[in-house]
Design an enzyme around this catalytic site. Structure first.
Site, short mmCIF file in Angstrom:
data_model
loop_
_atom_site.label_atom_id
_atom_site.label_comp_id
_atom_site.label_asym_id
_atom_site.label_seq_id
_atom_site.Cartn_x
_atom_site.Cartn_y
_atom_site.Cartn_z
N ASN A 99 0.81 -1.33 0.21
CA ASN A 99 -0.08 -0.05 0.09
C ASN A 99 0.85 1.26 -0.06
OD1 ASN A 99 -2.55 1.41 2.10
ND2 ASN A 99 -2.67 1.41 -0.01
N CYS B 265 2.88 1.67 -3.10
CA CYS B 265 3.45 2.06 -4.49
C CYS B 265 2.06 1.68 -5.43
CB CYS B 265 4.25 0.90 -4.84
SG CYS B 265 6.04 1.03 -4.02
N ARG B 266 1.56 0.80 -6.08
CA ARG B 266 0.67 0.37 -6.72
C ARG B 266 -0.55 0.82 -6.43
NH1 ARG B 266 1.89 -5.69 -7.48
NH2 ARG B 266 2.20 -5.39 -5.36
N SER B 267 -1.22 0.30 -4.98
CA SER B 267 -2.58 0.67 -4.86
C SER B 267 -3.03 2.14 -4.60
CB SER B 267 -3.18 -0.08 -3.63
OG SER B 267 -2.42 0.08 -2.71
P1 4NP Z 1 3.27 -2.15 -3.30
O1 4NP Z 1 4.94 -2.45 -3.35
O2 4NP Z 1 2.67 -3.45 -2.94
O3 4NP Z 1 3.08 -1.86 -4.79
O4 4NP Z 1 2.80 -1.04 -2.35
C1 4NP Z 1 5.60 -2.85 -2.18
C2 4NP Z 1 5.99 -2.23 -1.15
C3 4NP Z 1 6.61 -2.53 -0.09
C4 4NP Z 1 6.79 -3.91 0.07
C5 4NP Z 1 6.44 -4.75 -1.10
C6 4NP Z 1 5.54 -4.44 -2.19
N1 4NP Z 1 7.28 -4.29 1.31
O5 4NP Z 1 7.72 -5.66 1.21
O6 4NP Z 1 7.82 -3.91 2.04
#
Ligand code: 4NP
Length: 154
Positions: A12, A14-16
């Site tokens: 939560n 980057c993409r969402s």
């Molecule tokens: P998101 O990317 O799912 O698009 O927000 C990520 C951000 C952080 C993590 C994994 C994916 N993490 O493991 O911290």
């Protein structure tokens, strides 16, 4: 009647948040923001309370899209609250399906299934060294959010 949409990715940050911000922006452009409640959440809670990754904030800024959301982890209650829960990749979808309480109303959907260019998976750009992946993510989210709203309006 208010419709409710929740955008979900792993962290939560980057993409969402990008999808959430774009969707809210499109609702304003179309003059239907008062008909929707929109939020985003992560499968995991590692970044709860944080602002989006700076590369996500930068791509939104580039396209003049405001976003003030903070990360949070998805809760069981969300599956009763939201009409649509969008995942970004197949892992998100299987995690959401596993967590969905029996009898909850949310439709669990892969956001990229609405992409007219057929790019179904919105890849996680978090571990990329640069920011190009965030531009790709932005364009994918934009195409899919537009197409989803177009389809509802028909
Ligand atoms: P998101 O990317 O799912 O698009 O927000 C990520 C951000 C952080 C993590 C994994 C994916 N993490 O493991 O911290």
């Amino acid at each position: 009647m208010v419709q409710k949409a929740l955008f979900v990715c792993l962290g939560n940050i980057c993409r969402s948040p990008i999808a959430d911000a774009i969707f809210q922006h499109l609702l304003k452009e179309r003059g239907i923001a008062d008909q929707w409640e929109v939020d985003s959440a992560g499968i995991g809670g590692w970044h709860a309370g944080n602002r989006p990754d700076s590369r996500a904030r930068n791509v939104l800024k580039k396209y003049n899209i405001e976003y003030n959301g903070r990360a949070r982890q998805i809760e069981d209650e969300d599956f009763h609250e939201f009409d649509y829960i969008f995942g970004m990749d197949e892992n998100n979808i299987s995690n959401l399906q596993d967590q969905a309480p029996i009898g909850s109303k949310a439709k669990i959907l892969l956001l990229g299934d609405y992409d007219p260019q057929g790019e179904r998976i919105i890849r996680d750009p978090y571990y990329d060294r640069g920011s190009e992946g965030f531009e790709v993510c932005y364009q994918q989210c934009l195409r899919s959010c537009k197409a989803f709203l177009d389809q509802l309006e028909q």
